[in-house]
Design an enzyme around this catalytic site. Sequence first.
Site, mmCIF file in Angstrom:
data_model
loop_
_atom_site.group_PDB
_atom_site.id
_atom_site.type_symbol
_atom_site.label_atom_id
_atom_site.label_comp_id
_atom_site.label_asym_id
_atom_site.label_seq_id
_atom_site.Cartn_x
_atom_site.Cartn_y
_atom_site.Cartn_z
ATOM 1 N N ASP A 98 0.662 -1.250 0.003
ATOM 2 C CA ASP A 98 -0.033 0.125 -0.158
ATOM 3 C C ASP A 98 0.642 1.209 -0.019
ATOM 4 O OD1 ASP A 98 -2.892 -0.897 0.437
ATOM 5 O OD2 ASP A 98 -2.053 -2.130 2.461
ATOM 6 N N LYS A 155 -2.421 1.633 -20.666
ATOM 7 C CA LYS A 155 -3.776 2.069 -21.231
ATOM 8 C C LYS A 155 -4.612 2.484 -19.660
ATOM 9 C CE LYS A 155 -7.441 -0.042 -24.166
ATOM 10 N NZ LYS A 155 -8.145 0.246 -23.081
ATOM 11 N N HIS A 185 -2.188 -4.240 -26.720
ATOM 12 C CA HIS A 185 -2.204 -5.472 -26.749
ATOM 13 C C HIS A 185 -2.085 -5.338 -28.570
ATOM 14 C CE1 HIS A 185 -6.731 -5.119 -26.052
ATOM 15 N NE2 HIS A 185 -6.705 -5.771 -26.806
ATOM 16 N N LYS A 189 0.579 -8.440 -31.886
ATOM 17 C CA LYS A 189 -0.671 -9.036 -32.292
ATOM 18 C C LYS A 189 0.276 -8.816 -33.773
ATOM 19 C CE LYS A 189 -5.279 -7.904 -31.555
ATOM 20 N NZ LYS A 189 -5.595 -9.282 -31.480
ATOM 21 N N GLU A 223 -16.948 -4.929 -31.797
ATOM 22 C CA GLU A 223 -17.394 -5.508 -31.320
ATOM 23 C C GLU A 223 -18.594 -5.908 -30.773
ATOM 24 O OE1 GLU A 223 -13.379 -4.490 -27.725
ATOM 25 O OE2 GLU A 223 -14.537 -2.718 -27.894
ATOM 26 N N ASP A 242 -11.485 4.631 -24.971
ATOM 27 C CA ASP A 242 -10.852 3.471 -24.838
ATOM 28 C C ASP A 242 -10.366 3.177 -25.672
ATOM 29 O OD1 ASP A 242 -10.206 1.653 -22.836
ATOM 30 O OD2 ASP A 242 -13.062 0.765 -24.051
ATOM 31 N N HIS A 247 -5.687 2.504 -29.354
ATOM 32 C CA HIS A 247 -5.570 1.054 -30.229
ATOM 33 C C HIS A 247 -5.585 1.548 -31.795
ATOM 34 C CE1 HIS A 247 -6.174 -1.544 -26.898
ATOM 35 N NE2 HIS A 247 -7.185 -1.733 -26.645
ATOM 36 N N LYS A 333 -19.381 -1.198 -29.041
ATOM 37 C CA LYS A 333 -19.372 -1.897 -28.458
ATOM 38 C C LYS A 333 -21.102 -2.443 -28.850
ATOM 39 C CE LYS A 333 -16.617 -2.269 -25.444
ATOM 40 N NZ LYS A 333 -15.444 -3.142 -24.887
#
Length: 488
Positions: A98, A155, A185, A189, A223, A242, A247, A333
């Site tokens: 902590d 991120k 990530h 790839k 997505e 996001d 990305h 989304k």
Amino acid sequence: MAQPAQSPEPPADHIIVLFGATGDLARRKLLPGLFHLARAGLMPRRYRIVGTAPAAEALTDQEFRAHAQQAVARFGRSRPEGPDWEAFADALSFGAADTGAADPLMTAVREAEATLGGKPRRLFHLAVPPVAFTSMIDLLGATGLAEDGKVIVEKPFGTDLASARALNAAIHAVFDESRVFRIDHFLGKEAVDNVLALRFANGLLEPLWNREHISHVQIDVPEQIDIQGRAGFFEGTGTFRDMVVTHLFQLLGFVAMEPPVALEADALRDEQVKVFHSMRALDPAHVVRGQYTGYRAEPGVDPESDTETFVALRVEIDNWRWAGVPFHLRTGKALAEGRHLVTLGLREPVLRMFPLDARAAADGRSNELVIDFDDPGSITAHFLVKEPGPSMRLADAAMVFNYGTSFAAQNFLEGYEHLLLEAMRGNQSLFTRSDGVERLWEVAAPLLDAPPAVEPYARGSWGPDSIDALVAPYRWHLPVRRRVHTSE
């Protein structure tokens, strides 16, 4: 069948410290990924993994090993059993930390280093919420643990220019930029590396990779999942922050960069940042923000929320290679499919002398190169051929390179696995640099200051209807799904 690649030299001895070791990211990606690297012989010859979390979530070493075993069993590609698992589990230990109370962590790190002997390198992975980044960085600096160590930062890298600058300043107060690995990530790839190989290793394609031969570029990351109960995170972030800045813009940088002087981290990132500096500031008139029907009824969401769950935008790059070529980006989304595609639309011949099959004419997609970033990924060239028969009629066809059928599956590394390995090696090629992050937030500022209102779209659709006007006279590569003749 291609021959398996020779195993590279393993990284130097390491102590890997996982902040947030009891969290979802560690459970789904990091622990299974590290075990897969160990089974593949890609971990250091000698290593220890120290998990850490706040004292309220503290585990014993045995509890942490059991936690890791459950994570690998559920999310890993290899079963946690046999000598490989026993050796990996033996390398795990835990020390709570902590702010102002990091003694258990420091003890665990010292014991791990004593077990290894010599001078193992330290790698810290901050798999914690963004609000905790600064306090964890401060802890590493105050305790001296950061000395000569490297840090992986998840991120998002800020939420606007001011917060990005503040985060970079906090990081640089403890770690110089050469020891900072901002992880995305997507960039781990196989298909990202293959963009470089596709362009710079093939004389067939590099001469075409410019405004003279490419009419438009699409980067499409829809997505199927919704926000999955993450209203607390999503309401304060939204899809643009996001996904696009962290990305899709990064992929754009790799697709659009000039040839680097060498395939080395500094040279690659220099060219990527040059692309970012060539990007025009975003025009809100060229952005569509959407929100899926039912989002405002999600637990924890403001009933009058204007947070976007979808965004499509046009990006323009003012340089000699890409002037006049629109880059269309889309992600969101609760869409019809989950995909990861880059589509390069090739210019039509100056003179159209062949009659098109009605289907091909309506489709208009026979002149594209499509790079699929889904693991394991593929590359598809869409083109026109003569349809069999007595008439000179054209129909669409495709040539497909598929990673899954072209190489041995054991050679594949998932995104996080690849990036963890490169971080241990000290290779920053696939990690985002601080000046690049700040430039992207500068580009985004007009949209953040004056976002267009969100438009509703149905779950399972491809977003609001207005996205078609955004890309006119072109079409989104998705949702059209065709039957094509393939040659592999």
